[in-house]
Write a protein that holds these residues in place. Structure first.
Motif, PDB file in Angstrom:
ATOM      1  N   SER A 187       1.224  -0.989  -0.013  1.00 40.29           N
ATOM      2  CA  SER A 187      -0.077   0.195   0.173  1.00 40.29           C
ATOM      3  C   SER A 187       0.765   1.496  -0.086  1.00 40.29           C
ATOM      4  CB  SER A 187      -0.865  -0.139   0.767  1.00 40.29           C
ATOM      5  OG  SER A 187      -0.021   0.361   2.280  1.00 40.29           O
ATOM      6  N   ILE A 188       0.336   2.198  -0.970  1.00 40.36           N
ATOM      7  CA  ILE A 188       1.448   3.553  -0.984  1.00 40.36           C
ATOM      8  C   ILE A 188       0.706   4.316  -1.192  1.00 40.36           C
ATOM      9  CG2 ILE A 188       2.592   4.603  -2.460  1.00 40.36           C
ATOM     10  CD1 ILE A 188       3.756   2.121  -3.656  1.00 40.36           C
ATOM     11  N   SER A 189       1.001   5.939   0.077  1.00 37.30           N
ATOM     12  CA  SER A 189      -0.536   6.640  -0.367  1.00 37.30           C
ATOM     13  C   SER A 189       0.528   8.263  -0.516  1.00 37.30           C
ATOM     14  CB  SER A 189      -0.426   6.537   2.098  1.00 37.30           C
ATOM     15  OG  SER A 189      -1.624   7.636   2.226  1.00 37.30           O
ATOM     16  N   LEU A 190      -0.492   9.281  -0.580  1.00 40.14           N
ATOM     17  CA  LEU A 190       0.087  10.350  -0.589  1.00 40.14           C
ATOM     18  C   LEU A 190      -0.550  10.821  -0.312  1.00 40.14           C
ATOM     19  CD1 LEU A 190       1.114   8.185  -3.290  1.00 40.14           C
ATOM     20  CD2 LEU A 190       1.976  10.752  -3.925  1.00 40.14           C
ATOM     21  N   ASN A 191      -0.222  12.167   0.933  1.00 39.71           N
ATOM     22  CA  ASN A 191      -1.235  13.176   1.545  1.00 39.71           C
ATOM     23  C   ASN A 191      -0.501  14.608   1.597  1.00 39.71           C
ATOM     24  OD1 ASN A 191      -3.140  11.900   3.796  1.00 39.71           O
ATOM     25  ND2 ASN A 191      -1.322  10.248   3.293  1.00 39.71           N
ATOM     26  N   GLY A 192      -1.319  15.349   0.971  1.00 44.54           N
ATOM     27  CA  GLY A 192      -0.854  16.958   0.715  1.00 44.54           C
ATOM     28  C   GLY A 192      -0.775  17.679   1.966  1.00 44.54           C
ATOM     29  N   CYS A 193      -0.882  17.001   2.919  1.00 44.65           N
ATOM     30  CA  CYS A 193      -1.040  18.192   3.681  1.00 44.65           C
ATOM     31  C   CYS A 193      -0.136  16.607   5.573  1.00 44.65           C
ATOM     32  CB  CYS A 193      -1.179  18.180   4.912  1.00 44.65           C
ATOM     33  SG  CYS A 193      -3.346  18.380   5.002  1.00 44.65           S
ATOM     34  N   PRO A 194      -0.603  16.792   6.837  1.00 47.05           N
ATOM     35  CA  PRO A 194       0.025  16.182   7.969  1.00 47.05           C
ATOM     36  C   PRO A 194      -1.839  15.591   8.408  1.00 47.05           C
ATOM     37  CG  PRO A 194       0.921  18.620   8.102  1.00 47.05           C
ATOM     38  CD  PRO A 194       0.127  18.277   7.193  1.00 47.05           C
ATOM     39  N   ASN A 195      -2.929  16.044   8.172  1.00 48.52           N
ATOM     40  CA  ASN A 195      -4.300  15.473   8.509  1.00 48.52           C
ATOM     41  C   ASN A 195      -4.092  14.537   8.090  1.00 48.52           C
ATOM     42  OD1 ASN A 195      -5.003  17.559   9.188  1.00 48.52           O
ATOM     43  ND2 ASN A 195      -5.216  19.067   7.660  1.00 48.52           N
ATOM     44  N   ALA A 196      -3.690  13.635   7.441  1.00 50.98           N
ATOM     45  CA  ALA A 196      -3.657  11.793   6.291  1.00 50.98           C
ATOM     46  C   ALA A 196      -5.126  11.507   6.636  1.00 50.98           C
ATOM     47  CB  ALA A 196      -3.375  11.694   8.082  1.00 50.98           C
ATOM     48  N   CYS A 197      -5.509  12.523   4.733  1.00 54.09           N
ATOM     49  CA  CYS A 197      -6.841  11.941   4.457  1.00 54.09           C
ATOM     50  C   CYS A 197      -6.576  10.872   4.253  1.00 54.09           C
ATOM     51  CB  CYS A 197      -7.644  13.117   3.443  1.00 54.09           C
ATOM     52  SG  CYS A 197      -7.889  14.693   4.628  1.00 54.09           S
ATOM     53  N   ALA A 198      -5.335  10.358   3.218  1.00 59.56           N
ATOM     54  CA  ALA A 198      -5.075   9.121   2.895  1.00 59.56           C
ATOM     55  C   ALA A 198      -4.459   8.075   3.761  1.00 59.56           C
ATOM     56  CB  ALA A 198      -4.183  10.022   1.137  1.00 59.56           C
ATOM     57  N   GLY A 233       3.894   5.397   2.982  1.00 55.45           N
ATOM     58  CA  GLY A 233       3.535   5.989   3.304  1.00 55.45           C
ATOM     59  C   GLY A 233       4.453   8.197   2.852  1.00 55.45           C
ATOM     60  N   LEU A 234       3.306   8.283   2.482  1.00 60.66           N
ATOM     61  CA  LEU A 234       3.967  10.022   2.141  1.00 60.66           C
ATOM     62  C   LEU A 234       3.574  11.259   2.399  1.00 60.66           C
ATOM     63  CD1 LEU A 234       5.170   8.243  -1.081  1.00 60.66           C
ATOM     64  CD2 LEU A 234       6.641   9.129   0.446  1.00 60.66           C
ATOM     65  N   LYS A 235       4.186  12.460   3.481  1.00 60.56           N
ATOM     66  CA  LYS A 235       3.221  12.831   4.134  1.00 60.56           C
ATOM     67  C   LYS A 235       4.006  14.676   3.123  1.00 60.56           C
ATOM     68  CE  LYS A 235       4.695  14.962   8.255  1.00 60.56           C
ATOM     69  NZ  LYS A 235       4.671  15.819   9.425  1.00 60.56           N
ATOM     70  N   GLY A 236       2.892  15.196   2.509  1.00 55.88           N
ATOM     71  CA  GLY A 236       3.467  16.262   2.257  1.00 55.88           C
ATOM     72  C   GLY A 236       3.908  17.304   2.656  1.00 55.88           C
ATOM     73  N   GLN A 237       4.621  18.031   2.864  1.00 53.46           N
ATOM     74  CA  GLN A 237       5.188  19.458   3.066  1.00 53.46           C
ATOM     75  C   GLN A 237       6.587  20.379   1.890  1.00 53.46           C
ATOM     76  OE1 GLN A 237       7.459  16.699   5.952  1.00 53.46           O
ATOM     77  NE2 GLN A 237       8.687  18.401   6.861  1.00 53.46           N
ATOM     78  N   MET A 238       6.640  20.991   2.600  1.00 54.91           N
ATOM     79  CA  MET A 238       7.433  22.797   1.873  1.00 54.91           C
ATOM     80  C   MET A 238       8.691  21.442   2.232  1.00 54.91           C
ATOM     81  SD  MET A 238       5.383  23.223  -0.171  1.00 54.91           S
ATOM     82  CE  MET A 238       6.802  24.664  -1.204  1.00 54.91           C
ATOM     83  N   VAL A 239      10.571  21.311   1.959  1.00 54.16           N
ATOM     84  CA  VAL A 239      11.194  20.973   2.054  1.00 54.16           C
ATOM     85  C   VAL A 239      12.736  21.571   1.209  1.00 54.16           C
ATOM     86  CG1 VAL A 239      10.841  18.864   2.607  1.00 54.16           C
ATOM     87  CG2 VAL A 239      11.451  18.836   0.249  1.00 54.16           C
ATOM     88  N   ALA A 240      13.447  21.543   1.789  1.00 51.28           N
ATOM     89  CA  ALA A 240      14.589  22.386   1.658  1.00 51.28           C
ATOM     90  C   ALA A 240      14.534  21.865  -0.003  1.00 51.28           C
ATOM     91  CB  ALA A 240      15.668  22.754   2.313  1.00 51.28           C
ATOM     92  N   GLY A 241      14.861  22.910  -1.554  1.00 47.01           N
ATOM     93  CA  GLY A 241      15.614  22.337  -2.567  1.00 47.01           C
ATOM     94  C   GLY A 241      16.805  22.006  -2.081  1.00 47.01           C
ATOM     95  N   PRO A 242      17.597  21.403  -3.464  1.00 39.38           N
ATOM     96  CA  PRO A 242      19.216  21.800  -3.355  1.00 39.38           C
ATOM     97  C   PRO A 242      19.487  23.356  -3.751  1.00 39.38           C
ATOM     98  CG  PRO A 242      17.810  20.909  -5.399  1.00 39.38           C
ATOM     99  CD  PRO A 242      17.104  21.763  -4.929  1.00 39.38           C
TER     100      PRO A 242
END
Length: 554
Positions: free
Chosen positions: A456-467, A475-484
């Protein structure tokens, strides 16, 4: 000699518990909920807002009262994740997401056709199946809402309490009443709850309340992560009934539901359901919304106290102790062809990410009826089931469903893939999810074919865990991260090996490990390749994760 320091006991701030602190509102959301009857806003939509347009909507109705009507403003297009957290006036578009409620996932072909036509005519042909067994439409204009409501109600459907601080849709086994592996049919309990959930006493809860009822041995309603759940069990003296769980939920403070240790009969389920909701109403924390879910009350009280208060102060009688239902760890979904009790079969298909068009939903209804099928079901895994299929029609129906883009034999990657709506429509999202998920599924299938082990693979756009990223293999929790170059870009925090059932856990996180969105497909295929190379006979991905070297997970 100085006087000894006197230790003063810290006075605890009021939590806004009605039966402890009184009903005086402690924040603006609570003030708004008490200032006007929630259902008054429905009439204002019909009489005023639909006639005068979006700009006429009072802000205190738009936020939060429209949620009780199943309506959220959707995110303005082309606003990147760096805008998330801004005021609604910056993020909101003048269009709505509308959530149509399907308690127990039950849907007739006539209802599916009606929703498909509404989607085609009023929602730019968007249809999203959700993991709460609902359908979400997008691009809905307030001017069209009364016409949509009228058509829904003509087909026995509505959007009431699909959002808001209320009892949300009740999850139910999508094969209730027909499955061979059913312990008890929970349909009568769900139907009774449908009659009472909009009662005034349930319309001002501290926050949303999620519940699930399934008498199926598959345990097909993710009961571990609901505020309240009833799971089928066989009592040695009392026969079939339910084990009751309370206090589950994910988001930023994930907690697993705990069993009350009580046995509940089918006839008692609606009464127990209503009284647990009343406990939440009376004792739930209302001061801080991030602590306003039932799980925080259960965590503080403990299940023993919770059961005591339920029985002594609310039910007025003691529930008998009951057995613990054995955990079902795999095959909780209903993909494929399965025998029914009556000699017919049901077929479960998986639209990619649960996404369809209005025309596609209409075509499914037409196709089902062509084969004599009148009952459809939606599942908590974003699947669609066709019930009551003649076994002689299976091969032909499967072929025609395939031609509509609905496979009853999806790869394990596509079968286990789930995603929230992400930046496309959601104001809370930080990252794009759906297009990333589709790209990921395509690459995994091309690289590995059909993996012979569930994943099972889950992509979430934010921490609210709708998926449900906490309880997915990947499990993949979306967030803004530092780029190169140090700039903020879209990325994901990774959870590996999460699961529900026996040995439930929220996944393994690697310290400091973040993945850029642009590198997501490469990362996931690399980890899956390590699993394929290193696994032993019969070893699942989640078991391999627990023993894998950290370098193989990065």
């Amino acid at each position: 000699m100085s006087a000894p320091t006197v230790k003063r006991e810290r006075v605890r701030k009021p939590e806004g518990q009605w039966l402890v602190d009184g009903t005086a509102p402690l924040n603006h959301d609570e003030e708004l909920k008490q200032a006007s009857e929630i259902w008054d806003v429905k009439q204002r939509v019909i009489d005023t807002y639909s006639k005068e347009g979006f700009d006429s909507i009072a802000r205190e109705d738009l936020y939060p009262r429209f949620k009780w009507l199943g309506l959220y403003t959707q995110r303005k297009q082309n606003l990147g994740g760096e805008y998330t957290g801004e005021d609604n006036s910056v993020l909101e578009d003048k269009f709505f997401m509308m959530r149509v409620r399907f308690d127990g996932g039950r849907c007739t072909t006539a209802q599916a056709r009606a929703v498909g036509e509404i989607s085609r005519d009023y929602a730019r042909s968007t249809v999203d199946l959700t993991d709460r067994q609902n359908i979400q439409l997008h691009w809905v204009r307030v001017e069209d809402v009364p016409a949509i409501w009228e058509k829904l109600e003509a087909h026995g459907l509505n959007t009431w309490d699909a959002c808001g601080d209320v009892p949300r849709v009740v999850l139910g086994s999508p094969v209730a009443g027909i499955a061979k592996d059913e312990i008890i049919d929970a349909t009568p309990a769900i139907e009774r709850i449908q009659e009472i959930f909009t009662d005034a006493e349930f319309q001002n809860l501290p926050r949303k309340f999620k519940s699930a009822i399934s008498g199926n041995a598959r345990q097909d309603v993710v009961h571990e992560i609901n505020d309240l759940a009833f799971i089928g069990v066989e009592h040695p003296e009392l026969g079939p009934g339910f084990e009751c769980y309370v206090g589950g939920g994910l988001s930023t403070n994930p907690m697993l539901a705990q069993s009350l240790g009580a046995f509940v009969t089918l006839e008692q389920v609606p009464e127990v359901w209503a009284n647990v909701v009343r406990i939440f109403r009376d004792y739930g924390y209302r001061r801080l919304r991030n602590r306003a879910r039932l799980k925080f009350l259960v965590a503080e009280w403990g299940v023993e106290k919770f059961r005591q208060i339920l029985e002594e102060d609310y039910l007025g009688y003691a529930l008998p102790d009951g057995p613990h239902a054995p955990n079902n760890l795999v095959d909780r979904d209903h993909i494929g062809v399965h025998e029914q009790k009556d000699g017919n079969v049901y077929i479960g298909v998986k639209p990619t990410l649960g996404h369809m068009s209005g025309e596609q939903l209409i075509a499914i209804a037409d196709l089902a009826e062509h084969f004599g099928v009148s009952q459809l079901r939606f599942t908590p895994f974003k699947e669609l089931l066709l019930l009551g299929v003649d076994p002689a029609d299976v091969d032909k129906l499967k072929l025609e469903l395939d031609q509509l883009g609905l496979s009853s034999e999806p790869s394990e990657f596509r079968r286990g893939l789930i995603s929230c709506t992400g930046l496309e429509y959601c104001k809370l999202a930080h990252v794009t999810t759906k297009s990333r998920a589709i790209e990921l599924a395509d690459e995994l299938e091309e690289r590995f074919g059909d993996l012979d082990s569930p994943i099972s693979i889950s992509l979430n756009g934010c921490p609210n865990a709708c998926a449900r990223h906490h309880v997915s293999d990947i499990g993949l929790k979306g967030q803004m991260v530092a780029g190169p170059d140090g700039e903020k870009v879209e990325g994901f925090q990774v959870h590996l090996g999460g699961t529900i059932g026996e040995g439930a856990n929220f996944g393994r996180k690697l310290r400091g490990h973040k993945v850029l969105s642009s590198e997501l497909t490469e990362y996931v295929t690399r980890v899956v390749q390590h699993y394929v190379d290193q696994r032993v006979d019969g070893e699942t991905f989640r078991d391999w994760v627990q023993r894998a070297e950290e370098d193989d997970l990065r």
